[in-house]
Design a protein around this motif. Structure first.
Motif, PDB file in Angstrom:
ATOM      1  N   GLY A 210       0.815  -1.208   0.000  1.00  0.00           N
ATOM      2  CA  GLY A 210       0.000   0.000   0.000  1.00  0.00           C
ATOM      3  C   GLY A 210       0.849   1.259   0.000  1.00  0.00           C
ATOM      4  N   ALA A 211       1.981   1.206   0.708  1.00  0.00           N
ATOM      5  CA  ALA A 211       2.894   2.346   0.734  1.00  0.00           C
ATOM      6  C   ALA A 211       3.472   2.602  -0.655  1.00  0.00           C
ATOM      7  N   LYS A 212       3.727   1.539  -1.395  1.00  0.00           N
ATOM      8  CA  LYS A 212       4.253   1.689  -2.758  1.00  0.00           C
ATOM      9  C   LYS A 212       3.265   2.435  -3.629  1.00  0.00           C
ATOM     10  N   THR A 213       1.996   2.024  -3.585  1.00  0.00           N
ATOM     11  CA  THR A 213       0.977   2.690  -4.387  1.00  0.00           C
ATOM     12  C   THR A 213       0.802   4.141  -3.961  1.00  0.00           C
ATOM     13  N   ALA A 214       0.743   4.375  -2.648  1.00  0.00           N
ATOM     14  CA  ALA A 214       0.573   5.740  -2.154  1.00  0.00           C
ATOM     15  C   ALA A 214       1.735   6.630  -2.573  1.00  0.00           C
ATOM     16  N   GLY A 215       2.947   6.119  -2.454  1.00  0.00           N
ATOM     17  CA  GLY A 215       4.116   6.898  -2.831  1.00  0.00           C
ATOM     18  C   GLY A 215       4.164   7.210  -4.312  1.00  0.00           C
ATOM     19  N   GLN A 216       3.693   6.273  -5.133  1.00  0.00           N
ATOM     20  CA  GLN A 216       3.734   6.460  -6.581  1.00  0.00           C
ATOM     21  C   GLN A 216       2.568   7.278  -7.119  1.00  0.00           C
ATOM     22  N   LEU A 217       1.365   7.115  -6.516  1.00  0.00           N
ATOM     23  CA  LEU A 217       0.154   7.643  -7.137  1.00  0.00           C
ATOM     24  C   LEU A 217      -0.648   8.620  -6.269  1.00  0.00           C
ATOM     25  N   GLY A 218      -0.382   8.683  -4.974  1.00  0.00           N
ATOM     26  CA  GLY A 218      -1.213   9.482  -4.093  1.00  0.00           C
ATOM     27  C   GLY A 218      -0.717  10.906  -3.910  1.00  0.00           C
ATOM     28  N   ASP A 219      -1.621  11.746  -3.439  1.00  0.00           N
ATOM     29  CA  ASP A 219      -1.251  13.096  -3.008  1.00  0.00           C
ATOM     30  C   ASP A 219      -0.979  13.123  -1.512  1.00  0.00           C
ATOM     31  N   ILE A 220      -1.673  12.253  -0.798  1.00  0.00           N
ATOM     32  CA  ILE A 220      -1.536  12.117   0.646  1.00  0.00           C
ATOM     33  C   ILE A 220      -1.576  10.625   0.959  1.00  0.00           C
ATOM     34  N   ALA A 221      -0.789  10.194   1.922  1.00  0.00           N
ATOM     35  CA  ALA A 221      -0.851   8.820   2.431  1.00  0.00           C
ATOM     36  C   ALA A 221      -1.388   8.866   3.848  1.00  0.00           C
ATOM     37  N   THR A 222      -2.335   7.984   4.152  1.00  0.00           N
ATOM     38  CA  THR A 222      -2.877   7.952   5.505  1.00  0.00           C
ATOM     39  C   THR A 222      -2.829   6.542   6.046  1.00  0.00           C
ATOM     40  N   THR A 223      -2.435   6.413   7.303  1.00  0.00           N
ATOM     41  CA  THR A 223      -2.452   5.107   7.941  1.00  0.00           C
ATOM     42  C   THR A 223      -3.336   5.151   9.174  1.00  0.00           C
ATOM     43  N   GLU A 224      -4.176   4.141   9.309  1.00  0.00           N
ATOM     44  CA  GLU A 224      -5.083   4.045  10.450  1.00  0.00           C
ATOM     45  C   GLU A 224      -4.336   3.383  11.608  1.00  0.00           C
ATOM     46  N   CYS A 225      -3.375   4.110  12.125  1.00  0.00           N
ATOM     47  CA  CYS A 225      -2.498   3.540  13.156  1.00  0.00           C
ATOM     48  C   CYS A 225      -1.640   4.655  13.743  1.00  0.00           C
ATOM     49  N   ALA A 226      -1.555   4.715  15.088  1.00  0.00           N
ATOM     50  CA  ALA A 226      -0.679   5.682  15.737  1.00  0.00           C
ATOM     51  C   ALA A 226       0.407   4.982  16.545  1.00  0.00           C
ATOM     52  N   GLU A 227       0.619   3.698  16.285  1.00  0.00           N
ATOM     53  CA  GLU A 227       1.694   2.955  16.938  1.00  0.00           C
ATOM     54  C   GLU A 227       3.005   3.426  16.324  1.00  0.00           C
ATOM     55  N   LEU A 228       3.894   3.965  17.144  1.00  0.00           N
ATOM     56  CA  LEU A 228       5.026   4.723  16.627  1.00  0.00           C
ATOM     57  C   LEU A 228       5.948   3.901  15.735  1.00  0.00           C
ATOM     58  N   GLY A 229       6.247   2.679  16.115  1.00  0.00           N
ATOM     59  CA  GLY A 229       7.126   1.845  15.300  1.00  0.00           C
ATOM     60  C   GLY A 229       6.518   1.539  13.942  1.00  0.00           C
ATOM     61  N   ALA A 230       5.219   1.271  13.928  1.00  0.00           N
ATOM     62  CA  ALA A 230       4.540   0.989  12.669  1.00  0.00           C
ATOM     63  C   ALA A 230       4.475   2.229  11.785  1.00  0.00           C
ATOM     64  N   VAL A 231       4.176   3.379  12.391  1.00  0.00           N
ATOM     65  CA  VAL A 231       4.101   4.622  11.614  1.00  0.00           C
ATOM     66  C   VAL A 231       5.443   4.919  10.957  1.00  0.00           C
ATOM     67  N   GLU A 232       6.523   4.749  11.705  1.00  0.00           N
ATOM     68  CA  GLU A 232       7.845   4.983  11.133  1.00  0.00           C
ATOM     69  C   GLU A 232       8.102   4.058   9.947  1.00  0.00           C
ATOM     70  N   TRP A 233       7.689   2.801  10.073  1.00  0.00           N
ATOM     71  CA  TRP A 233       7.862   1.801   9.013  1.00  0.00           C
ATOM     72  C   TRP A 233       7.028   2.154   7.789  1.00  0.00           C
TER      73      TRP A 233
END
Length: 339
Positions: free
Chosen positions: A157-180
């Motif tokens: 999903g990060a690949k698609t967001a980075g290539q095609l999105g204007d904004i990337a959003t993750t439904e997660c505030a767990e710091l290690g996951a957000v950094e990843w």
């Protein structure tokens, strides 16, 4: 940091009241859940809100390319954009409760990626070839490049967001996951020859000095995320994932079909099933909750990781008084700290 609010309500008056009060209390954008079996349809709500507000950006949070044809979604979004004077955004994912309630699986990545390209072209007024159509399909009256906000919960999903999105959003505030997630997204943007894209966290929140109540109002969120964590484990293996993301969820690796055990009729509701498996520690790691200062401190940590937008999920609030109370706490005590 820009701030948004997310509503999934079952009362029409509450929806419109919440959106207008969010604008009054300094929120930059508002997302409406596209889960039509559990909540009112998002597009009539967005159209009405477009006429009743002046500054707040409006969009579905999030829709998918399966339950509505991408051309229909593009037309709906372009309509909301015209009605709002250019304040629409398109929140998009592969499909969660809206498709799983039908017994479907999320959209295949090839279809998802193509639908993003097609919807962007349609909203710009460009012709798009559609298989089986006698001629290219075009929204001749639409001409704006409406921002597309893509959901991220893993490397693909990060690949698609980075290539095609204007904004990337993750439904997660767990710091290690957000950094990843953030790292994978920006790396994909770089490889595509793009500038870094805005990164957003969107998650359950409840502001209260009563920590026990705040946790109970947010406990549903990590339960929903078990479905996404389970899918990551199935795809990549638990060893390839951040330890902080999987801590407390190791048992998911043994599940053959966790989606099948989830009660989608309770999606995004405080009485979500299986909540007994979600500890207080997990709620605290994955959500933004508690006193205003607790929320500010967590947002500061997210900001350090590159998060430039935050969307507060306000779910299962009992009445307009509680909606207003939560919006006031954000608008008076939290948002000003980041402006």
């Amino acid at each position: 940091m820009d701030f948004g609010v997310f509503f999934c309500l079952q009362d029409w008056d509450d929806y419109l009241y919440g959106i207008k009060e969010a604008e009054n209390h300094g929120f930059d954008f508002c997302g409406i859940i596209d889960s039509p079996y559990n909540f009112m349809d998002c597009y009539p709500v967005l159209g009405a809100a477009a006429l009743e507000t002046k500054t707040i950006q409006l969009g579905p949070y999030v829709t998918n390319p399966l339950t509505r044809h991408p051309s229909v979604t593009a037309s709906a979004m372009a309509t909301v954009d015209v009605m709002s004077g250019g304040r629409a955004f398109l929140g998009l994912g592969r499909g969660d409760s809206a498709v799983k309630m039908l017994g479907w699986r999320p959209a295949k990545w090839k279809l998802y990626d193509q639908s993003i390209k097609d919807m962007r072209a349609w909203m710009r007024g460009e012709p798009v070839d559609v298989k089986g159509a006698p001629a290219p399909v075009q929204l001749t009256w639409s001409e704006r490049d409406i921002p597309i906000n893509l959901g991220v919960f893993g490397p693909r999903g990060a690949k698609t967001a980075g290539q095609l999105g204007d904004i990337a959003t993750t439904e997660c505030a767990e710091l290690g996951a957000v950094e990843w997630f953030h790292g994978h997204t920006q790396q994909a943007a770089k490889e595509a020859g793009r500038e870094p894209i805005a990164f957003e966290v969107s998650i359950a929140t409840y502001v209260s000095n009563d920590m026990a109540k705040a946790r109970e109002m947010c406990r549903w969120e990590p339960e929903i995320l078990t479905n996404l964590i389970w899918q990551l484990m199935r795809t990549y293996g638990i060893e390839a994932l951040p330890e902080s993301l999987t801590r407390g969820f190791e048992w998911l690796a043994e599940k053959e079909d966790w989606w099948g055990e989830h009660d989608w009729s309770k999606h995004a509701q405080v009485d979500e099933a299986h909540q007994e498996i979600i500890t207080d520690e997990i709620v605290d790691r994955f959500c933004v909750l508690g006193s205003p200062q607790n929320c500010i401190d967590k947002l500061r940590e997210l900001e350090k990781l590159g998060v430039s937008r935050f969307c507060a999920y306000l779910v299962s609030l009992e009445d307009q008084a509680e909606i207003l109370q939560q919006l006031r706490l954000w608008g008076d005590e939290i948002i000003p700290e980041f402006k």
